[in-house]
Design an enzyme around this catalytic site. Sequence first.
Site, PDB file in Angstrom:
ATOM      1  N   LYS A 173     -63.470  47.453 -21.227  1.00  0.00           N
ATOM      2  CA  LYS A 173     -64.793  47.244 -22.438  1.00  0.00           C
ATOM      3  C   LYS A 173     -64.378  46.523 -23.816  1.00  0.00           C
ATOM      4  O   LYS A 173     -63.893  47.222 -24.859  1.00  0.00           O
ATOM      5  CB  LYS A 173     -65.812  48.191 -22.172  1.00  0.00           C
ATOM      6  N   GLU A 248     -56.498  57.334 -29.289  1.00  0.00           N
ATOM      7  CA  GLU A 248     -55.429  56.210 -30.613  1.00  0.00           C
ATOM      8  C   GLU A 248     -56.606  56.415 -31.696  1.00  0.00           C
ATOM      9  O   GLU A 248     -58.162  55.393 -31.544  1.00  0.00           O
ATOM     10  CB  GLU A 248     -55.481  55.260 -29.949  1.00  0.00           C
ATOM     11  N   CYS A 282     -56.125  51.056 -39.053  1.00  0.00           N
ATOM     12  CA  CYS A 282     -55.748  52.470 -39.174  1.00  0.00           C
ATOM     13  C   CYS A 282     -54.759  53.050 -39.522  1.00  0.00           C
ATOM     14  O   CYS A 282     -53.627  54.252 -39.958  1.00  0.00           O
ATOM     15  CB  CYS A 282     -56.723  53.001 -37.301  1.00  0.00           C
ATOM     16  N   GLU A 383     -62.188  58.822 -43.437  1.00  0.00           N
ATOM     17  CA  GLU A 383     -61.424  57.332 -43.488  1.00  0.00           C
ATOM     18  C   GLU A 383     -62.980  56.620 -43.966  1.00  0.00           C
ATOM     19  O   GLU A 383     -63.761  57.035 -43.137  1.00  0.00           O
ATOM     20  CB  GLU A 383     -61.372  57.783 -41.494  1.00  0.00           C
TER      21      GLU A 383
HETATM   22  O1  TXE Z   1     -65.984  52.682 -33.359  1.00  0.00           O
HETATM   23  P1  TXE Z   1     -66.869  53.842 -32.157  1.00  0.00           P
HETATM   24  P2  TXE Z   1     -66.589  52.078 -34.428  1.00  0.00           P
HETATM   25  C1  TXE Z   1     -62.564  53.648 -36.884  1.00  0.00           C
HETATM   26  C2  TXE Z   1     -63.583  53.834 -38.565  1.00  0.00           C
HETATM   27  C3  TXE Z   1     -64.678  53.099 -37.775  1.00  0.00           C
HETATM   28  C4  TXE Z   1     -65.301  54.761 -36.757  1.00  0.00           C
HETATM   29  C5  TXE Z   1     -66.181  53.912 -36.422  1.00  0.00           C
HETATM   30  O2  TXE Z   1     -63.309  55.070 -39.235  1.00  0.00           O
HETATM   31  O3  TXE Z   1     -65.458  53.535 -39.133  1.00  0.00           O
HETATM   32  O4  TXE Z   1     -63.553  54.547 -36.225  1.00  0.00           O
HETATM   33  O5  TXE Z   1     -66.063  52.830 -35.396  1.00  0.00           O
HETATM   34  C6  TXE Z   1     -66.608  52.164 -27.524  1.00  0.00           C
HETATM   35  N1  TXE Z   1     -68.078  56.377 -24.339  1.00  0.00           N
HETATM   36  N2  TXE Z   1     -61.988  53.222 -36.313  1.00  0.00           N
HETATM   37  O6  TXE Z   1     -68.342  52.196 -34.662  1.00  0.00           O
HETATM   38  O7  TXE Z   1     -67.645  53.554 -32.013  1.00  0.00           O
HETATM   39  C7  TXE Z   1     -67.505  51.294 -28.926  1.00  0.00           C
HETATM   40  O8  TXE Z   1     -68.605  50.493 -27.922  1.00  0.00           O
HETATM   41  C8  TXE Z   1     -67.249  54.936 -24.398  1.00  0.00           C
HETATM   42  C9  TXE Z   1     -60.612  53.697 -35.476  1.00  0.00           C
HETATM   43  O9  TXE Z   1     -66.553  50.478 -33.227  1.00  0.00           O
HETATM   44  O10 TXE Z   1     -65.882  54.559 -31.870  1.00  0.00           O
HETATM   45  C10 TXE Z   1     -66.111  50.471 -28.702  1.00  0.00           C
HETATM   46  O11 TXE Z   1     -65.329  50.051 -27.834  1.00  0.00           O
HETATM   47  N3  TXE Z   1     -67.135  54.628 -25.324  1.00  0.00           N
HETATM   48  C11 TXE Z   1     -60.182  52.403 -34.750  1.00  0.00           C
HETATM   49  C12 TXE Z   1     -64.940  51.986 -29.405  1.00  0.00           C
HETATM   50  O12 TXE Z   1     -65.343  52.766 -28.582  1.00  0.00           O
HETATM   51  C13 TXE Z   1     -68.328  54.586 -26.781  1.00  0.00           C
HETATM   52  C14 TXE Z   1     -60.638  51.067 -35.348  1.00  0.00           C
HETATM   53  C15 TXE Z   1     -64.841  51.627 -30.677  1.00  0.00           C
HETATM   54  O13 TXE Z   1     -65.713  52.458 -30.965  1.00  0.00           O
HETATM   55  C16 TXE Z   1     -68.670  55.189 -26.697  1.00  0.00           C
HETATM   56  C17 TXE Z   1     -62.073  50.855 -34.846  1.00  0.00           C
HETATM   57  C18 TXE Z   1     -68.991  56.505 -25.923  1.00  0.00           C
HETATM   58  N4  TXE Z   1     -69.787  56.932 -25.897  1.00  0.00           N
HETATM   59  C19 TXE Z   1     -62.812  51.882 -35.966  1.00  0.00           C
HETATM   60  N5  TXE Z   1     -68.991  55.791 -27.801  1.00  0.00           N
HETATM   61  C20 TXE Z   1     -58.976  52.088 -35.033  1.00  0.00           C
HETATM   62  N6  TXE Z   1     -58.274  53.742 -35.118  1.00  0.00           N
HETATM   63  O14 TXE Z   1     -57.937  51.565 -34.756  1.00  0.00           O
HETATM   64  C21 TXE Z   1     -68.539  54.020 -28.070  1.00  0.00           C
HETATM   65  N7  TXE Z   1     -67.900  53.555 -27.692  1.00  0.00           N
END
Ligand code: TXE
Length: 479
Positions: A173, A248, A282, A383
Site C-alpha cells: 500500500k 523506518e 526523514c 519532527e
Molecule cells: O505518515 P503515516 P503521514 C512522518 C512525518 C509526517 C508524519 C505523518 O513526521 O508528518 O510521519 O505523515 C499508512 N495501519 N513521516 O501521515 O500516517 C499510511 O496510509 C497501517 C516520516 O504520511 O505514518 C501511509 O501509507 N498503515 C517518514 C503510511 O502508513 C497505516 C515519511 C505512512 O503514513 C496506518 C513520511 C495504520 N493504522 C512521514 N496508518 C519517513 N521517516 O520517511 C497510516 N498508515
Amino acid sequence: MTIKNYINGEFIDPVDGNYIDNFNPSIGEVYGQIPNSSIEDVELAYKAAKEAFPIWSKTTLEERSRILLKVADLITDKLDFLAEAETKDNGKPLSLAKTIDIPRASSNFRFFANAITQFPSEAHESVGLNAMNFTLRHPIGVVGCISPWNLPLYLFTWKIAPAIAAGNCVVAKPSEVTPMTAYLLGEICNEAGLPKGVLNIVHGLGQTTGQAIVEHQSIKAISFTGGTATGAHIARTAAPMFKKLSLELGGKNPNIIFSDADYDEMLATTVKSSFANQGQICLCGSRIFVEETIYEKFKKDFVNKVSKLKVGNPFDADTNLGALVSKPHLEKVKSYIDIAEKEGGKILFGGKKVTVLGSENGYYLQPTVIEIQDNSCKLNQEEIFGPVVTIMPFKTEEEVLEYANDVSYGLSATLWTNNLNRTMRMTQELQAGIVWVNTWLLRDLRTPFGGVKASGVGREGGFEALRFFTEPKNICIKY
Ligand code: TXE
C-alpha cells in the site's frame, strides 16, 4: 483520473466502490480518485499473493533477477513520464523527481535483482561433535509493504524489490496522499512479465486499508516507513501476532559543523540537507549546530544562500522548492513556525506561505531558518518534516554531543570536520543509525539503513533487507 487496485495482474475497482480524492498540491486541486480499499480488497490481494507464492518462491534466482532487471529498465525508459506523475502527485520539483526519485526506484530493482544472486547462507561446523550445520533462508510467504508520501516510488520500491527478489509475494500500500506512481508500477510489472499475484497493490487510507494489511492473520511480515506514532500503533497490532516487523520512522537529525570543515562545501550541502524535497526527507538535518567561532559568519552566509532559493511551480526548471505535500501538512509545518517566537526563537529568514502566480491555491512555504537558544524547545525536539531548520552555536565537542543525542529520535547525523580523531570519537558516540561525515545523503545500497530510538526498529538495505524478507532455518546433521 481514477486509480484502481492492482490485484492478480489486473486493475480492478474496490469491492464496495468507495473512492477518495487525490490532490495536486502544486495547484491545491483534486485531480483524481483513488480506491479506499476495505478488508475485502486486502483479502483479494492476499489470495492472489498466496496463490502465486508456491511457483514464485521456487522460481530460479536467475529468472527472478531477469524480471526485476526488466522492471528496472522499464522504469528508466519511462523516466520522464514517471517523474512528471510524481511531481504532479507530490509537489516536488520535477528536477528532483528526474534526478533522485525515479532513478533510485530503478536502482532499487536493479540492486536487488543482482543482490539476490549473491545472497549467501551460512554453514557452521560443530568441531569435535561430528556435526555440520547449514542455514536455509526461505522466503516468508505473503508480506505487507506500507510506504509514505515523501519519496513515493523511491520508498515503495525500496521495500517491494527485496521482498519479491527473496521469493515472497506482496500486498503493498502506497500512501493515499501520493498513490500515482505506485499505480503506474503495476503496468510496468505486467510489461516486464512479473507473474500475476506476485505483487498486489491496494490503495486507501492508513486506518482502513493499511490497518487491514497489518491485522491480516496470514500476512507474516510488515515492512513500514512512515510516522513514529503510526509505527508504534503498527507494532502494538502486529507484535501479539508474532509478525516480523521492520519500522523506518521519523528523524530529527543533527547537522554538526566545526570550524575546521571545508566551508564552501559544507555550506552548499547544508542548504540541500535542510531544504531538499521541501525538507520532507526523514534524513534532513533539521537541527544545525555550529561551532561558536564561525557561528556569525555561517549565519550570514547561510541566510544569504537560503534567501536565493526559489519557491515555485515544481514544473519550472529553476524551482528549488516546490509545494508541500498537502494542506494539512502545510498547516502542521506552519504551526511550528508560529510557536517559534513564543519559544524564544528568532526567525532569521522565511516563515511565510508563498503565493505562486498561476498556482495561487498551491501549498507553498518559504524555506525557514530559526535561531534558537535552547535544544530542549519543541522546534528542536519534534519532527516538523518541512522546510524549517534551527541553528544554534556550541563551544565544545562534549556540549554538541549532548545536544545531538538529547532527542527521542536517532535516524541520521551529519558531521562536518577535518579532524580525524574528533571524527572517530564523535561517530562512536552519536546515537544514530547513519552518520555522514563531510557529506549528506550519499547512499550505497549495500549499507544498513535505519534508525535507533524512536526512529525505528530493524534495518533495510543490502543483505539486511534480504535477511528480513527470509526466514532462517538451521539444519544440524550428525555424522
Ligand atoms: O505518515 P503515516 P503521514 C512522518 C512525518 C509526517 C508524519 C505523518 O513526521 O508528518 O510521519 O505523515 C499508512 N495501519 N513521516 O501521515 O500516517 C499510511 O496510509 C497501517 C516520516 O504520511 O505514518 C501511509 O501509507 N498503515 C517518514 C503510511 O502508513 C497505516 C515519511 C505512512 O503514513 C496506518 C513520511 C495504520 N493504522 C512521514 N496508518 C519517513 N521517516 O520517511 C497510516 N498508515
